[in-house]
Design an enzyme around this catalytic site. Structure first.
Site, mmCIF file in Angstrom:
data_model
loop_
_atom_site.group_PDB
_atom_site.id
_atom_site.type_symbol
_atom_site.label_atom_id
_atom_site.label_comp_id
_atom_site.label_asym_id
_atom_site.label_seq_id
_atom_site.Cartn_x
_atom_site.Cartn_y
_atom_site.Cartn_z
ATOM 1 N N CYS A 119 0.816 -1.232 0.000
ATOM 2 C CA CYS A 119 0.000 0.000 0.000
ATOM 3 C C CYS A 119 0.848 1.281 0.000
ATOM 4 O O CYS A 119 0.324 2.364 -0.221
ATOM 5 C CB CYS A 119 -0.966 -0.003 1.177
ATOM 6 S SG CYS A 119 -2.011 -1.458 1.189
ATOM 7 N N HIS A 252 -3.023 7.065 2.522
ATOM 8 C CA HIS A 252 -3.513 5.804 1.956
ATOM 9 C C HIS A 252 -4.934 5.573 2.460
ATOM 10 O O HIS A 252 -5.219 5.718 3.647
ATOM 11 C CB HIS A 252 -2.578 4.676 2.391
ATOM 12 C CG HIS A 252 -3.120 3.328 2.112
ATOM 13 N ND1 HIS A 252 -3.666 2.993 0.891
ATOM 14 C CD2 HIS A 252 -3.217 2.215 2.886
ATOM 15 C CE1 HIS A 252 -4.072 1.737 0.924
ATOM 16 N NE2 HIS A 252 -3.815 1.254 2.123
ATOM 17 N N ASN A 282 -10.203 -0.097 0.145
ATOM 18 C CA ASN A 282 -8.728 -0.009 0.148
ATOM 19 C C ASN A 282 -8.216 -0.624 -1.163
ATOM 20 O O ASN A 282 -8.304 -1.836 -1.355
ATOM 21 C CB ASN A 282 -8.206 -0.767 1.371
ATOM 22 C CG ASN A 282 -6.691 -0.768 1.470
ATOM 23 O OD1 ASN A 282 -5.994 -0.426 0.527
ATOM 24 N ND2 ASN A 282 -6.184 -1.182 2.623
HETATM 25 O O1 UT7 Z 1 -3.697 -1.372 3.489
HETATM 26 C C1 UT7 Z 1 -3.184 -1.928 4.626
HETATM 27 C C2 UT7 Z 1 -3.599 -1.199 5.778
HETATM 28 N N1 UT7 Z 1 -4.607 -1.938 6.509
HETATM 29 C C3 UT7 Z 1 -5.282 -1.302 7.405
HETATM 30 O O2 UT7 Z 1 -5.130 -0.121 7.580
HETATM 31 C C4 UT7 Z 1 -6.206 -2.091 8.296
HETATM 32 C C5 UT7 Z 1 -6.039 -1.628 9.708
HETATM 33 N N2 UT7 Z 1 -6.989 -2.251 10.621
HETATM 34 C C6 UT7 Z 1 -8.294 -1.927 10.613
HETATM 35 O O3 UT7 Z 1 -8.723 -1.121 9.805
HETATM 36 C C7 UT7 Z 1 -9.180 -2.547 11.653
HETATM 37 O O4 UT7 Z 1 -8.395 -3.263 12.578
HETATM 38 C C8 UT7 Z 1 -10.262 -3.491 11.044
HETATM 39 C C9 UT7 Z 1 -11.278 -2.672 10.280
HETATM 40 C C10 UT7 Z 1 -9.604 -4.523 10.132
HETATM 41 C C11 UT7 Z 1 -10.988 -4.237 12.146
HETATM 42 O O5 UT7 Z 1 -11.553 -3.303 13.072
HETATM 43 P P1 UT7 Z 1 -11.361 -3.502 14.626
HETATM 44 O O6 UT7 Z 1 -12.073 -2.395 15.268
HETATM 45 O O7 UT7 Z 1 -9.884 -3.636 14.879
HETATM 46 O O8 UT7 Z 1 -12.138 -4.829 14.878
HETATM 47 P P2 UT7 Z 1 -11.617 -6.238 15.458
HETATM 48 O O9 UT7 Z 1 -10.705 -6.912 14.490
HETATM 49 O O10 UT7 Z 1 -11.128 -6.020 16.848
HETATM 50 O O11 UT7 Z 1 -12.955 -7.054 15.542
HETATM 51 C C12 UT7 Z 1 -14.022 -6.662 16.400
HETATM 52 C C13 UT7 Z 1 -15.155 -7.645 16.241
HETATM 53 C C14 UT7 Z 1 -14.724 -9.090 16.327
HETATM 54 O O12 UT7 Z 1 -15.758 -9.803 16.970
HETATM 55 P P3 UT7 Z 1 -15.651 -10.171 18.534
HETATM 56 O O13 UT7 Z 1 -14.395 -10.969 18.661
HETATM 57 O O14 UT7 Z 1 -15.570 -8.844 19.245
HETATM 58 O O15 UT7 Z 1 -16.906 -10.924 18.784
HETATM 59 C C15 UT7 Z 1 -14.659 -9.547 14.910
HETATM 60 O O16 UT7 Z 1 -14.887 -10.928 14.758
HETATM 61 O O17 UT7 Z 1 -15.731 -7.482 14.934
HETATM 62 C C16 UT7 Z 1 -15.802 -8.760 14.306
HETATM 63 N N3 UT7 Z 1 -15.660 -8.568 12.863
HETATM 64 C C17 UT7 Z 1 -16.699 -8.337 12.051
HETATM 65 N N4 UT7 Z 1 -18.022 -8.256 12.291
HETATM 66 C C18 UT7 Z 1 -18.830 -8.020 11.252
HETATM 67 C C19 UT7 Z 1 -14.507 -8.543 12.112
HETATM 68 N N5 UT7 Z 1 -14.811 -8.317 10.824
HETATM 69 C C20 UT7 Z 1 -16.157 -8.183 10.780
HETATM 70 C C21 UT7 Z 1 -17.055 -7.917 9.727
HETATM 71 N N6 UT7 Z 1 -18.378 -7.858 10.008
HETATM 72 N N7 UT7 Z 1 -16.650 -7.734 8.455
#
Ligand code: UT7
Length: 325
Positions: A119, A252, A282
């Site tokens: 990225c 980005h 993204n």
């Molecule tokens: O280009 C490369 C750069 N990449 C990035 O910048 C990505 C950086 N990271 C992020 O943007 C965030 O970490 C994410 C958007 C990927 C995830 O957000 P988060 O606030 O860190 O969520 P999390 O991974 O802590 O997940 C929270 C909850 C989990 O459920 P539990 O364990 O709390 O029950 C996940 O299983 O959200 C759940 N979850 C979803 N729920 C519905 C994860 N993905 C999804 C989804 N729909 N698509």
């Protein structure tokens, strides 16, 4: 030889198929994978992304964007003496997407190669092109970011497959008596290889490992905000400028919360932040030139504006380019 390089044209291209969060949620539900428009919007700011048809490659998307950039610059493809394509989803293992794109533009002979910095690829490629122009190795460069990330997504992993999209953006960068590119700051730290990767390859005619994207989202999130601030401040210092000189911030386009966090750390008002992640998702190396072109064509970014570009991604790689448009 002219001492600087300057962007003289921008272009972009999105595949026709627009997939909203609701469309994607319905497709994933059919696989038993649960997500919702609300979760995706709240956590990322993404509302829709575009997916390329199976026969469309990164060089196809890149060639469309490149033609637009050439037209905006008032140039022909035969005027270009350097092509750099930033991509992590090239058409083939080799030759490079840049060579294939060159042929699609109907030209041959000039230097053409890919840059792979995920990225951060576009800020890396722009910095290489700027350096080659300033040393006299090139005069008129085409710098493209082009990706078909839909090909490497695991649609059983809701934590990643809702985040990415396909697209391309391009700029023409020309030798100039006035700057142009004011400063760049590039970095990488390979110890973070495991937090964002596609851990597969081919060997002996077989796929080894897993050729689908893996990400520790929270680890990437935490690293990204810090390094983006550092890179922006380093580029400003090299150019002898301050945050107050920035007219537009184009980070980005990965997650609105990371982008807003970066703008806050740089004490920039949110109306200086360019946001296209809502409509593009993204698109990795394509996200910055796509956002730049959209902003130029909408009249937001005007000639003379000072723009900060910031990339961050797998590697871990990060960097910033400060420029006068
Ligand atoms: O280009 C490369 C750069 N990449 C990035 O910048 C990505 C950086 N990271 C992020 O943007 C965030 O970490 C994410 C958007 C990927 C995830 O957000 P988060 O606030 O860190 O969520 P999390 O991974 O802590 O997940 C929270 C909850 C989990 O459920 P539990 O364990 O709390 O029950 C996940 O299983 O959200 C759940 N979850 C979803 N729920 C519905 C994860 N993905 C999804 C989804 N729909 N698509």
């Amino acid at each position: 030889m002219k001492p600087y390089s300057r962007i003289t044209g921008t272009g972009s291209h999105l595949p026709a198929r627009r997939v909203t969060n609701a469309d994607l949620a319905a497709e994933l539900a059919a696989r038993g994978v649960e997500t919702s428009d609300q979760w995706i919007v709240e956590r990322t700011g993404i509302r829709a992304r575009h997916f390329a048809a199976p026969e469309v490659s990164a060089s196809d998307l890149g060639a469309h964007a490149a033609r637009q950039a050439l037209e905006a610059a008032g140039m022909r493809a035969s005027d270009i003496d350097l092509i750099i394509v930033a991509t992590s989803t090239p058409d083939m293992i080799f030759p490079s997407a840049a060579c294939i794109l060159q042929h699609k533009l109907g030209v041959g002979g000039c230097a053409a190669f890919d840059v792979q910095a995920v990225c951060s690829g576009f800020v890396y490629a722009l910095t290489v092109a700027d350096s080659m122009i300033r040393t006299g190795a090139a005069t008129n460069a085409l710098v493209v970011g082009a990706e078909v990330f839909s090909r490497i997504l695991d649609f059983n992993d809701r934590g990643t497959c809702v985040l990415f999209g396909d697209g391309a953006g391009a700029v023409v960068l020309q030798a100039s008596d006035t700057p142009g590119i004011l400063a760049s700051d590039l970095h990488a730290d390979g110890k973070h290889v495991g937090i964002l990767c596609v851990p597969g390859t081919v060997s002996g005619g077989r796929i080894l490992g897993d050729p689908l994207l893996k990400m520790d989202g929270q680890a990437v999130f935490k690293l990204a905000v810090g390094v983006l601030e550092d890179a922006a401040r380093a580029a400003l210092a090299k150019a002898g400028k301050t945050e107050a000189d920035i007219d537009w911030l184009i980070p980005h386009q990965a997650n609105i919360r990371i982008m807003q966090g970066t703008a806050r750390k740089l004490k920039l008002p949110m109306d200086k932040l360019v946001v296209t992640v809502d409509e593009h998702g993204n698109t990795s190396a394509a996200s910055i030139p796509l956002a730049l072109d959209v902003s130029v064509r909408s009249g937001k970014i005007k000639k003379g504006d000072t723009v900060m570009l910031e990339g961050v991604g797998g590697g871990f790689t990060w960097g910033a380019v400060l420029l006068d448009f």
